[in-house]
Enzyme design. Structure first.
Site, PDB file in Angstrom:
ATOM      1  N   ASN A 229      37.541  37.279  48.167  1.00 33.26           N
ATOM      2  CA  ASN A 229      38.825  38.548  49.334  1.00 33.26           C
ATOM      3  C   ASN A 229      39.082  36.881  49.853  1.00 33.26           C
ATOM      4  O   ASN A 229      39.371  35.547  50.704  1.00 33.26           O
ATOM      5  CB  ASN A 229      37.857  37.921  50.611  1.00 33.26           C
ATOM      6  CG  ASN A 229      39.167  39.321  51.382  1.00 33.26           C
ATOM      7  OD1 ASN A 229      40.226  39.199  51.691  1.00 33.26           O
ATOM      8  ND2 ASN A 229      38.333  39.874  52.294  1.00 33.26           N
TER       9      ASN A 229
ATOM     10  N   TYR B 170      33.186  30.812  49.873  1.00 35.32           N
ATOM     11  CA  TYR B 170      33.819  31.086  50.800  1.00 35.32           C
ATOM     12  C   TYR B 170      33.701  30.048  51.826  1.00 35.32           C
ATOM     13  O   TYR B 170      34.243  28.269  51.395  1.00 35.32           O
ATOM     14  CB  TYR B 170      32.878  31.650  52.250  1.00 35.32           C
ATOM     15  CG  TYR B 170      32.655  32.450  51.767  1.00 35.32           C
ATOM     16  CD1 TYR B 170      33.246  33.840  51.296  1.00 35.32           C
ATOM     17  CD2 TYR B 170      30.827  33.188  51.459  1.00 35.32           C
ATOM     18  CE1 TYR B 170      33.049  34.777  51.339  1.00 35.32           C
ATOM     19  CE2 TYR B 170      30.255  33.948  51.489  1.00 35.32           C
ATOM     20  CZ  TYR B 170      31.276  35.169  51.049  1.00 35.32           C
ATOM     21  OH  TYR B 170      30.879  36.909  50.807  1.00 35.32           O
TER      22      TYR B 170
ATOM     23  N   PHE C  64      39.060  57.637  44.006  1.00 31.98           N
ATOM     24  CA  PHE C  64      37.955  58.666  43.275  1.00 31.98           C
ATOM     25  C   PHE C  64      37.417  59.268  44.013  1.00 31.98           C
ATOM     26  O   PHE C  64      37.397  58.774  45.508  1.00 31.98           O
ATOM     27  CB  PHE C  64      37.567  57.089  42.623  1.00 31.98           C
ATOM     28  CG  PHE C  64      38.121  56.386  42.320  1.00 31.98           C
ATOM     29  CD1 PHE C  64      38.243  56.586  40.468  1.00 31.98           C
ATOM     30  CD2 PHE C  64      38.919  54.530  42.263  1.00 31.98           C
ATOM     31  CE1 PHE C  64      38.994  55.825  39.554  1.00 31.98           C
ATOM     32  CE2 PHE C  64      38.823  54.352  41.754  1.00 31.98           C
ATOM     33  CZ  PHE C  64      39.887  54.484  40.485  1.00 31.98           C
TER      34      PHE C  64
ATOM     35  N   ILE D 137      35.826  37.655  39.901  1.00 29.04           N
ATOM     36  CA  ILE D 137      35.748  36.767  39.043  1.00 29.04           C
ATOM     37  C   ILE D 137      34.815  36.060  38.013  1.00 29.04           C
ATOM     38  O   ILE D 137      33.593  37.103  37.810  1.00 29.04           O
ATOM     39  CB  ILE D 137      35.679  34.922  39.483  1.00 29.04           C
ATOM     40  CG1 ILE D 137      36.316  34.915  40.566  1.00 29.04           C
ATOM     41  CG2 ILE D 137      36.280  33.875  38.929  1.00 29.04           C
ATOM     42  CD1 ILE D 137      35.946  33.337  42.168  1.00 29.04           C
TER      43      ILE D 137
ATOM     44  N   GLU E 213      41.354  40.912  46.841  1.00 27.76           N
ATOM     45  CA  GLU E 213      40.045  40.715  46.354  1.00 27.76           C
ATOM     46  C   GLU E 213      40.041  40.219  44.842  1.00 27.76           C
ATOM     47  O   GLU E 213      39.858  41.330  43.391  1.00 27.76           O
ATOM     48  CB  GLU E 213      39.296  41.845  46.497  1.00 27.76           C
ATOM     49  CG  GLU E 213      39.597  41.949  47.879  1.00 27.76           C
ATOM     50  CD  GLU E 213      38.620  43.049  48.488  1.00 27.76           C
ATOM     51  OE1 GLU E 213      36.943  43.746  47.607  1.00 27.76           O
ATOM     52  OE2 GLU E 213      38.398  43.232  49.978  1.00 27.76           O
TER      53      GLU E 213
ATOM     54  N   ARG F  14      46.872  48.872  36.635  1.00 29.54           N
ATOM     55  CA  ARG F  14      47.401  50.106  37.826  1.00 29.54           C
ATOM     56  C   ARG F  14      47.794  50.221  38.876  1.00 29.54           C
ATOM     57  O   ARG F  14      47.161  49.494  38.592  1.00 29.54           O
ATOM     58  CB  ARG F  14      45.674  50.875  37.072  1.00 29.54           C
ATOM     59  CG  ARG F  14      44.429  50.562  37.937  1.00 29.54           C
ATOM     60  CD  ARG F  14      43.548  51.318  37.195  1.00 29.54           C
ATOM     61  NE  ARG F  14      42.897  51.479  37.745  1.00 29.54           N
ATOM     62  CZ  ARG F  14      41.809  51.455  39.190  1.00 29.54           C
ATOM     63  NH1 ARG F  14      43.418  51.943  40.332  1.00 29.54           N
ATOM     64  NH2 ARG F  14      40.989  50.790  39.204  1.00 29.54           N
TER      65      ARG F  14
END
Length: 317
Positions: A210, A272, A290, A264, A261, A285
């Site tokens: 994040n 962190y 969903f 990786i 976000e 996109r």
């Protein structure tokens, strides 16, 4: 590179060597800006002068057009400094764009920021303006020059369209990453700190970093992107897929802040608190909601496959 903030009394800022100066706001330092800076650098080398850039802070719209003020940037000041230092600039002059500066007459601007400031060459784009009401332009600067020479750099275009910060911002907002990157001459970048998130991604098999931007960058269109992420401390670069948005499958879009976000690839370390650079390579996109976790996971897998396919075609250091 020495950074000089041109605060009043301005005379205290004049303790530097004679220089050639590229002037402009230079948000993005795109290929058009680079032409101006390259021309200045060539003249400086030819005439034995220091290389200098003059920019403004904040964007003039904050003072001149509050209804349409620009407070987010392609290259906030920290990033702008980093790029200019890598270009070998000797002096960066930062001029506070205030109401008093906006009211300064053209000749006063020339005297204070060029003539008395040991500027021997002024280089700017064809559309550069200065002074009260922006009445000063490159032709007037040539006519009123005092102790320096003036060089105007012509319009720089790609596909017959002028390269501009405005167009790059528009491209980013529409998800046209490739077009934005072509104008920038490099991938668009956002820098920031990896902070604690909801950790929801790891529960569905896609842990994410994040990233909280450390300055106010222009955010691309909400959606999913193929990206690379560089960990500043180690210098290592990893490929990934990034979601910019509010995660509408889990949250009410009206009540959530936008997050960045990055999942990786082939990476499991805890990072962190690490400072990172996210480079944007392609739009996959738009963000979407969903029906459930299974359909979300299926789409994330497709996004990951597409991102890998795209990133494998790039030369990434």
């Amino acid at each position: 590179m020495k950074t000089i903030e041109m605060i009043h009394p301005i005379e205290q800022c004049y303790d530097h060597e004679p220089c050639a100066l590229a002037i402009g706001f230079f948000d993005g330092i795109h290929t058009g800006h680079q032409k101006v800076i390259e021309k200045m650098s060539h003249i400086a080398a030819e005439k034995g002068l220091k290389k200098a850039v003059m920019t403004f802070d904040p964007h003039p719209s904050v003072v001149l057009n509050p209804e349409k003020q620009r407070t987010d940037y392609l290259t906030p000041m920290y990033e702008k400094k980093r790029i200019l230092e890598n270009l070998g600039i000797d002096y960066l002059f930062i001029v506070p764009f205030t109401s008093s500066l906006a009211q300064m007459e053209e000749r006063d601007f020339i005297a204070n920021y060029f003539t008395k400031n040991k500027v021997k060459e002024v280089v700017a784009g064809f559309d550069f303006t200065y002074g009260k009401y922006g009445k000063g332009n490159m032709l007037k600067l040539e006519a009123d020059k005092d102790g320096f020479e003036v060089t105007m750099v012509e319009r720089h275009a790609l596909n017959d369209e002028k390269v501009s910060t405005t167009l790059i911002r528009k491209d980013l907002k529409e998800g046209n990453i490739k077009s934005a990157n072509k104008q920038l001459g490099r991938p668009y970048k956002i820098t920031g700190l990896v902070v604690q998130g909801e950790k929801r991604g790891r529960t569905i098999g896609f842990p994410t970093a994040n990233v909280e931007p450390n300055e106010i960058f222009v955010l691309p269109r909400l959606g999913v992107y193929a990206v690379t992420i560089k960990i500043e401390q180690t210098g290592k670069v990893f490929k990934g897929v990034c979601n910019v948005g509010v995660k509408p499958t889990f949250h009410d879009p009206e009540k959530q802040q936008i997050s960045i976000e990055v999942n990786i690839f082939n990476f499991s370390d805890s990072i962190y608190g690490e400072r990172v650079e996210v480079e944007w390579h392609d739009f996959l996109r738009p963000e979407q909601k969903f029906d459930g976790i299974d359909s979300l996971i299926a789409q994330i897998n497709k996004d990951k496959e597409k991102a890998i396919e795209i990133l494998n075609t790039l030369h990434i250091d």
